[in-house]
Design a protein around this motif. Structure first.
Motif, PDB file in Angstrom:
ATOM      1  N   ASP A 192      11.100   0.204  -3.455  1.00  0.00           N
ATOM      2  CA  ASP A 192      10.320   1.449  -3.342  1.00  0.00           C
ATOM      3  C   ASP A 192       9.851   2.249  -4.331  1.00  0.00           C
ATOM      4  O   ASP A 192       9.307   3.391  -4.275  1.00  0.00           O
ATOM      5  CB  ASP A 192      11.296   2.449  -2.191  1.00  0.00           C
ATOM      6  CG  ASP A 192      11.157   1.966  -0.917  1.00  0.00           C
ATOM      7  OD1 ASP A 192      10.901   1.369  -0.807  1.00  0.00           O
ATOM      8  OD2 ASP A 192      12.842   2.059  -0.684  1.00  0.00           O
ATOM      9  N   LEU A 193       9.702   1.877  -5.165  1.00  0.00           N
ATOM     10  CA  LEU A 193       8.933   2.111  -6.441  1.00  0.00           C
ATOM     11  C   LEU A 193       6.813   2.694  -5.957  1.00  0.00           C
ATOM     12  O   LEU A 193       6.746   1.806  -5.330  1.00  0.00           O
ATOM     13  CB  LEU A 193       8.910   1.828  -7.866  1.00  0.00           C
ATOM     14  CG  LEU A 193       8.358   2.095  -8.868  1.00  0.00           C
ATOM     15  CD1 LEU A 193       8.951   3.562 -10.043  1.00  0.00           C
ATOM     16  CD2 LEU A 193       8.447   1.601 -10.134  1.00  0.00           C
ATOM     17  N   VAL A 194       6.721   4.057  -6.823  1.00  0.00           N
ATOM     18  CA  VAL A 194       5.727   4.320  -5.998  1.00  0.00           C
ATOM     19  C   VAL A 194       4.647   4.458  -7.520  1.00  0.00           C
ATOM     20  O   VAL A 194       4.823   5.843  -8.086  1.00  0.00           O
ATOM     21  CB  VAL A 194       5.617   5.378  -4.949  1.00  0.00           C
ATOM     22  CG1 VAL A 194       3.762   5.526  -4.887  1.00  0.00           C
ATOM     23  CG2 VAL A 194       6.272   5.306  -3.824  1.00  0.00           C
ATOM     24  N   ILE A 195       3.476   3.800  -7.410  1.00  0.00           N
ATOM     25  CA  ILE A 195       2.556   4.228  -8.653  1.00  0.00           C
ATOM     26  C   ILE A 195       2.073   5.949  -8.359  1.00  0.00           C
ATOM     27  O   ILE A 195       1.377   5.608  -7.933  1.00  0.00           O
ATOM     28  CB  ILE A 195       1.835   3.349  -8.808  1.00  0.00           C
ATOM     29  CG1 ILE A 195       2.278   2.220  -8.892  1.00  0.00           C
ATOM     30  CG2 ILE A 195       0.677   3.787 -10.016  1.00  0.00           C
ATOM     31  CD1 ILE A 195       1.315   0.322  -9.324  1.00  0.00           C
ATOM     32  N   SER A 235       0.910  -1.285  -0.100  1.00  0.00           N
ATOM     33  CA  SER A 235       0.069   0.195  -0.729  1.00  0.00           C
ATOM     34  C   SER A 235       0.732   1.457  -0.606  1.00  0.00           C
ATOM     35  O   SER A 235       0.271   2.515  -0.144  1.00  0.00           O
ATOM     36  CB  SER A 235      -1.085  -0.315   0.483  1.00  0.00           C
ATOM     37  OG  SER A 235      -1.988  -0.925   1.519  1.00  0.00           O
ATOM     38  N   GLY A 236       2.115   0.613   0.124  1.00  0.00           N
ATOM     39  CA  GLY A 236       3.077   2.049   0.382  1.00  0.00           C
ATOM     40  C   GLY A 236       3.369   2.911   1.589  1.00  0.00           C
ATOM     41  O   GLY A 236       3.870   4.441   1.642  1.00  0.00           O
ATOM     42  N   LEU A 237       3.115   2.306   2.321  1.00  0.00           N
ATOM     43  CA  LEU A 237       3.589   2.303   3.731  1.00  0.00           C
ATOM     44  C   LEU A 237       4.463   2.271   4.327  1.00  0.00           C
ATOM     45  O   LEU A 237       4.754   2.867   5.416  1.00  0.00           O
ATOM     46  CB  LEU A 237       2.139   1.972   4.195  1.00  0.00           C
ATOM     47  CG  LEU A 237       0.659   3.215   4.431  1.00  0.00           C
ATOM     48  CD1 LEU A 237      -0.831   1.704   4.810  1.00  0.00           C
ATOM     49  CD2 LEU A 237       0.159   4.730   4.970  1.00  0.00           C
ATOM     50  N   LEU A 238       5.316   1.383   4.300  1.00  0.00           N
ATOM     51  CA  LEU A 238       6.578   1.327   4.817  1.00  0.00           C
ATOM     52  C   LEU A 238       7.392   0.907   3.261  1.00  0.00           C
ATOM     53  O   LEU A 238       7.139   0.538   2.245  1.00  0.00           O
ATOM     54  CB  LEU A 238       6.004  -0.523   5.020  1.00  0.00           C
ATOM     55  CG  LEU A 238       5.405  -1.256   6.197  1.00  0.00           C
ATOM     56  CD1 LEU A 238       5.960  -2.769   6.490  1.00  0.00           C
ATOM     57  CD2 LEU A 238       6.213  -0.012   7.944  1.00  0.00           C
ATOM     58  N   THR A 239       8.585   1.283   3.896  1.00  0.00           N
ATOM     59  CA  THR A 239       9.862   1.121   2.883  1.00  0.00           C
ATOM     60  C   THR A 239       9.967   0.194   3.136  1.00  0.00           C
ATOM     61  O   THR A 239      10.059  -0.480   4.139  1.00  0.00           O
ATOM     62  CB  THR A 239      10.377   2.863   3.728  1.00  0.00           C
ATOM     63  OG1 THR A 239      11.165   2.148   4.389  1.00  0.00           O
ATOM     64  CG2 THR A 239      10.158   3.981   3.807  1.00  0.00           C
ATOM     65  N   PHE A 240      11.593  -0.466   2.198  1.00  0.00           N
ATOM     66  CA  PHE A 240      11.729  -1.411   2.325  1.00  0.00           C
ATOM     67  C   PHE A 240      12.440  -1.741   3.667  1.00  0.00           C
ATOM     68  O   PHE A 240      12.195  -3.108   3.922  1.00  0.00           O
ATOM     69  CB  PHE A 240      12.385  -2.037   0.557  1.00  0.00           C
ATOM     70  CG  PHE A 240      13.065  -2.677   1.246  1.00  0.00           C
ATOM     71  CD1 PHE A 240      12.731  -4.602   0.715  1.00  0.00           C
ATOM     72  CD2 PHE A 240      14.366  -2.771   0.207  1.00  0.00           C
ATOM     73  CE1 PHE A 240      13.318  -5.292   0.690  1.00  0.00           C
ATOM     74  CE2 PHE A 240      15.760  -4.081   0.177  1.00  0.00           C
ATOM     75  CZ  PHE A 240      14.739  -5.316   0.064  1.00  0.00           C
ATOM     76  N   PHE A 262       0.183  -2.009 -14.073  1.00  0.00           N
ATOM     77  CA  PHE A 262       1.171  -3.117 -12.988  1.00  0.00           C
ATOM     78  C   PHE A 262      -0.778  -3.726 -12.089  1.00  0.00           C
ATOM     79  O   PHE A 262      -0.595  -4.665 -10.969  1.00  0.00           O
ATOM     80  CB  PHE A 262       1.317  -2.405 -11.752  1.00  0.00           C
ATOM     81  CG  PHE A 262       2.921  -1.826 -12.295  1.00  0.00           C
ATOM     82  CD1 PHE A 262       4.016  -2.830 -12.371  1.00  0.00           C
ATOM     83  CD2 PHE A 262       3.319  -0.950 -11.825  1.00  0.00           C
ATOM     84  CE1 PHE A 262       4.927  -2.675 -12.734  1.00  0.00           C
ATOM     85  CE2 PHE A 262       4.391  -0.440 -12.349  1.00  0.00           C
ATOM     86  CZ  PHE A 262       5.505  -1.801 -12.780  1.00  0.00           C
ATOM     87  N   GLY A 263      -1.573  -2.976 -12.431  1.00  0.00           N
ATOM     88  CA  GLY A 263      -3.078  -3.526 -12.118  1.00  0.00           C
ATOM     89  C   GLY A 263      -2.946  -3.364 -10.750  1.00  0.00           C
ATOM     90  O   GLY A 263      -3.344  -4.178  -9.979  1.00  0.00           O
ATOM     91  N   MET A 264      -2.552  -2.292  -9.992  1.00  0.00           N
ATOM     92  CA  MET A 264      -2.601  -1.947  -9.210  1.00  0.00           C
ATOM     93  C   MET A 264      -2.868   0.279  -8.647  1.00  0.00           C
ATOM     94  O   MET A 264      -3.898  -0.139  -9.497  1.00  0.00           O
ATOM     95  CB  MET A 264      -0.969  -1.682  -7.977  1.00  0.00           C
ATOM     96  CG  MET A 264      -0.545  -3.098  -8.181  1.00  0.00           C
ATOM     97  SD  MET A 264       1.212  -3.484  -7.369  1.00  0.00           S
ATOM     98  CE  MET A 264       0.926  -3.507  -6.221  1.00  0.00           C
ATOM     99  N   GLU A 265      -3.265   0.590  -7.558  1.00  0.00           N
ATOM    100  CA  GLU A 265      -3.900   1.718  -7.596  1.00  0.00           C
ATOM    101  C   GLU A 265      -2.536   2.578  -7.146  1.00  0.00           C
ATOM    102  O   GLU A 265      -1.281   2.327  -7.026  1.00  0.00           O
ATOM    103  CB  GLU A 265      -5.002   1.646  -6.320  1.00  0.00           C
ATOM    104  CG  GLU A 265      -5.898   0.670  -6.507  1.00  0.00           C
ATOM    105  CD  GLU A 265      -6.866   0.584  -5.233  1.00  0.00           C
ATOM    106  OE1 GLU A 265      -6.782   1.244  -3.930  1.00  0.00           O
ATOM    107  OE2 GLU A 265      -7.858  -0.120  -4.994  1.00  0.00           O
ATOM    108  N   LEU A 266      -2.540   4.271  -7.026  1.00  0.00           N
ATOM    109  CA  LEU A 266      -2.016   4.977  -7.294  1.00  0.00           C
ATOM    110  C   LEU A 266      -1.259   4.858  -6.171  1.00  0.00           C
ATOM    111  O   LEU A 266      -2.093   4.727  -4.660  1.00  0.00           O
ATOM    112  CB  LEU A 266      -2.531   6.408  -7.307  1.00  0.00           C
ATOM    113  CG  LEU A 266      -3.206   6.695  -8.979  1.00  0.00           C
ATOM    114  CD1 LEU A 266      -4.553   7.653  -8.908  1.00  0.00           C
ATOM    115  CD2 LEU A 266      -1.893   6.949  -9.931  1.00  0.00           C
ATOM    116  N   GLY A 267      -0.473   5.527  -4.995  1.00  0.00           N
ATOM    117  CA  GLY A 267       0.062   5.007  -4.248  1.00  0.00           C
ATOM    118  C   GLY A 267       0.597   3.514  -3.682  1.00  0.00           C
ATOM    119  O   GLY A 267       1.575   3.308  -2.985  1.00  0.00           O
ATOM    120  N   ASP A 268       0.795   2.818  -4.819  1.00  0.00           N
ATOM    121  CA  ASP A 268       1.202   0.880  -4.419  1.00  0.00           C
ATOM    122  C   ASP A 268       2.842   0.971  -4.526  1.00  0.00           C
ATOM    123  O   ASP A 268       3.159   1.573  -5.181  1.00  0.00           O
ATOM    124  CB  ASP A 268       0.261   0.098  -5.002  1.00  0.00           C
ATOM    125  CG  ASP A 268      -1.068  -0.133  -4.197  1.00  0.00           C
ATOM    126  OD1 ASP A 268      -1.257   0.446  -3.650  1.00  0.00           O
ATOM    127  OD2 ASP A 268      -2.273  -0.448  -4.659  1.00  0.00           O
TER     128      ASP A 268
END
Length: 563
Positions: A280-283, A208-213, A292-298
């Motif tokens: 850590d690439l963010v959409i 979900s983009g909340l955690l860094t690697f 990628f079939g995902m949402e913004l921020g993922d």
């Protein structure tokens, strides 16, 4: 609005985590049922070779999808004396690698297949009652679908907090403070008692983009420490070797985490090198979201990075500690000191904590039943000797053996009843019924042994004398009964089911001996060669030996599957 936000977050995480854990358990049970006897054969391959032990640990954990179940099993085996401390450490090292398959599985971006898998799996489970393999396949598919659906629910629940400055700062703190991340991961895994569940939460947060690697890796390292608490809880109340095995699990995971923290940047660079994409690439655009079939921020690549981190950490740790298994065993022996005092009355093999793994639980019940049978055989041997020599020094051992048989009958029966209430295959259900019959008959053999030595005590205390003929008759039927029980217990040890013909011969032979000796004795009574009181004791002894033969034959029928 804040209350609704908190409610959606809490309900979403709890519901998603519940679906994930239930899915893991359902899939694991389906895999165990299909693996069945093959799982037992893999466990039977355990040897003192640490490499084979490690491979077995990997294989078993990959099959049952639970390192906790494997380590609990290993602790049980060590407690039962089936495995040495050194051997057990190798198996647990392998279990650490085997459990990473779960993370690799859920890192695939196949969430959109979750609902079809649930539908097909539920359909097969409900409507394929006559075809067991299809039913078990349905359980695997249903569990598989629930895992990914649960991840999707958790991920959606975390979406609203992407814009929360408080949570953003909290997760940044974990990323900046690796020790804090390890501590959080360890505590969370201890609380939910499942490293796979904690891994699911980590993946949902990271995707979900909340955690860094970096923060994800710290949590994963903590999860590897937290999962060892299960083995240590399983070791409570067990013997020294079992407690040392659990401690060894904690030590090599904790030491592994320690040197990984020291080499943290280097370790991350290895993961980044072997895994495609930027973790850590963010959409940020709709075009990327569609791609990628995902949402913004993922974060599209982070799940595979996390899975590879989990796998590589455990592979490296295993390769480092495998040559040092003996050293680790020495350290744990030094830390947990003492000498083992064996308690013969206590069950050694069965462990209620492995009931969720029916093939293993059934194997434990068989092993405990064989141990109970050995007690019964030793009791019969000592009883026969006591009848011959009337040495009261034998009585204490006989009483202990009789008590052990009674206790084991109760403990094994309770264990089998609890196992029968699990989701089990029809063959497992039949095996449980056979074992229940077997332990009841073995307990009755113990009762008749007690009756015989009490008769021998009465004979001694009342100074009753047998004629030489009566002594020979008792010795002959006693020896025949002992030979019959020894033969059947040998077949039980070998799991040899081709013994019915010889068992029938033994049983008929004992019945004929009892009838012949009883009739001969009545004839002697009629001619006045024997007195009434010795005759009553003699007849009761004959009858008891004949009943031991009957119950031994019942054990045979349970062994070959007639009961």
């Amino acid at each position: 609005m804040s209350d609704l936000f908190n409610q959606a977050l809490i309900f979403g995480v709890l519901g998603g985590l519940g679906l994930f854990i239930f899915g893991m358990r359902t899939m694991s049970e389906g895999l165990q049922k299909i693996a069945g006897e093959r799982l037992r054969r893999i466990l039977a391959a355990l040897t003192n070779n640490r490499i084979i032990g490690t491979l077995v640990g990997i294989g078993v954990t990959a099959l049952i999808q639970s390192s906790s179940a494997t380590t609990v099993m290993v602790v049980g085996f060590v407690n039962a004396g089936m495995m040495s401390l050194v051997q057990s450490i190798g198996v647990v090292l392998g279990a650490n690698i085997g459990t990473t398959i779960t993370a690799q599985l859920i890192a695939f971006k196949i969430t959109h297949f979750a609902l079809p898998a649930i539908g097909i799996g539920a359909g097969l489970k409900i409507f394929s009652k006559r075809n067991r393999k299809l039913t078990y396949t349905g359980e695997i598919l249903l569990g598989f679908g629930l895992i990914f659906f649960g991840l999707s629910v958790m991920k959606d629940a975390f979406d609203p907090i992407k814009d929360s400055e408080y949570f953003r700062q909290l997760f940044l703190l974990i990323g900046d403070n690796h020790l804090l991340g390890v501590l959080v991961g360890a505590i969370l895994t201890m609380l939910v008692q499942s490293s796979s569940a904690t891994m699911g939460i980590t993946l949902a947060l990271a995707s979900s983009g909340l955690l860094t690697f970096e923060a994800s890796v710290a949590l994963i390292l903590g999860e590897n420490i937290g999962t060892t608490i299960t083995a240590n809880l399983a070791a409570l109340g067990t013997n020294l070797a079992a407690r040392r095995t659990a401690l060894a699990h904690f030590l090599f995971n904790s030491i592994g985490v320690l040197y990984m923290l020291i080499l943290f940047p280097f370790f991350l660079s290895i993961i980044s090198f072997i895994t495609p994409g930027d973790a850590d690439l963010v959409i940020q655009t709709q075009q990327q979201a569609q791609q990628f079939g995902m949402e913004l921020g993922d974060k599209p690549y982070i799940a595979r990075h996390i899975a590879n981190t989990h796998t590589l950490f455990n592979i490296i740790n295993t390769l480092i500690f495998l040559p040092l298994v003996g050293v680790l065993a020495t350290i744990t022996t030094w830390l947990i000191r003492g000498t083992e005092s064996q308690v013969d009355l206590r069950p050694k093999f069965i462990d209620m904590r492995v009931l969720n793994t029916p093939p293993i639980a059934l194997g434990q019940a068989r092993a405990e039943t064989r141990r109970m049978a050995q007690h019964a055989l030793e009791m019969l041997k000592e009883t026969n000797l006591y009848v011959q020599d009337a040495d009261d020094k034998r009585l204490e051992g006989l009483e202990q053996k009789e008590e052990a048989v009674d206790i084991l009958q109760k403990e094994i029966t309770d264990f089998l009843v609890a196992l029968s209430q699990q989701s089990i295959a029809s063959q497992t259900s039949r095996d449980i019924a056979s074992l229940m019959h077997m332990v009841n008959d073995l307990e009755r053999i113990g009762d008749y042994c007690e009756k015989i030595w009490l008769l021998a005590q009465r004979k001694k205390s009342q100074k009753i004398s047998f004629s030489e003929t009566a002594k020979e008759d008792i010795k002959r039927i006693a020896d025949q009964t002992h030979d019959f029980l020894a033969f059947i217990i040998g077949a039980l040890e070998r799991e040899d089911k081709s013994v019915m013909e010889k068992a029938e011969f033994f049983e008929k032979s004992i019945n004929q001996l009892e009838e012949t000796y009883r009739n001969n004795h009545i004839a002697r009574l009629n001619t006045g060669e024997c007195a009434v009181l010795p005759g009553l004791v003699f007849i009761d002894m004959l009858h008891s030996f004949e009943k031991i033969g009957d119950h031994t034959f019942n054990v045979t029928k349970a062994l070959v599957g007639y009961r």
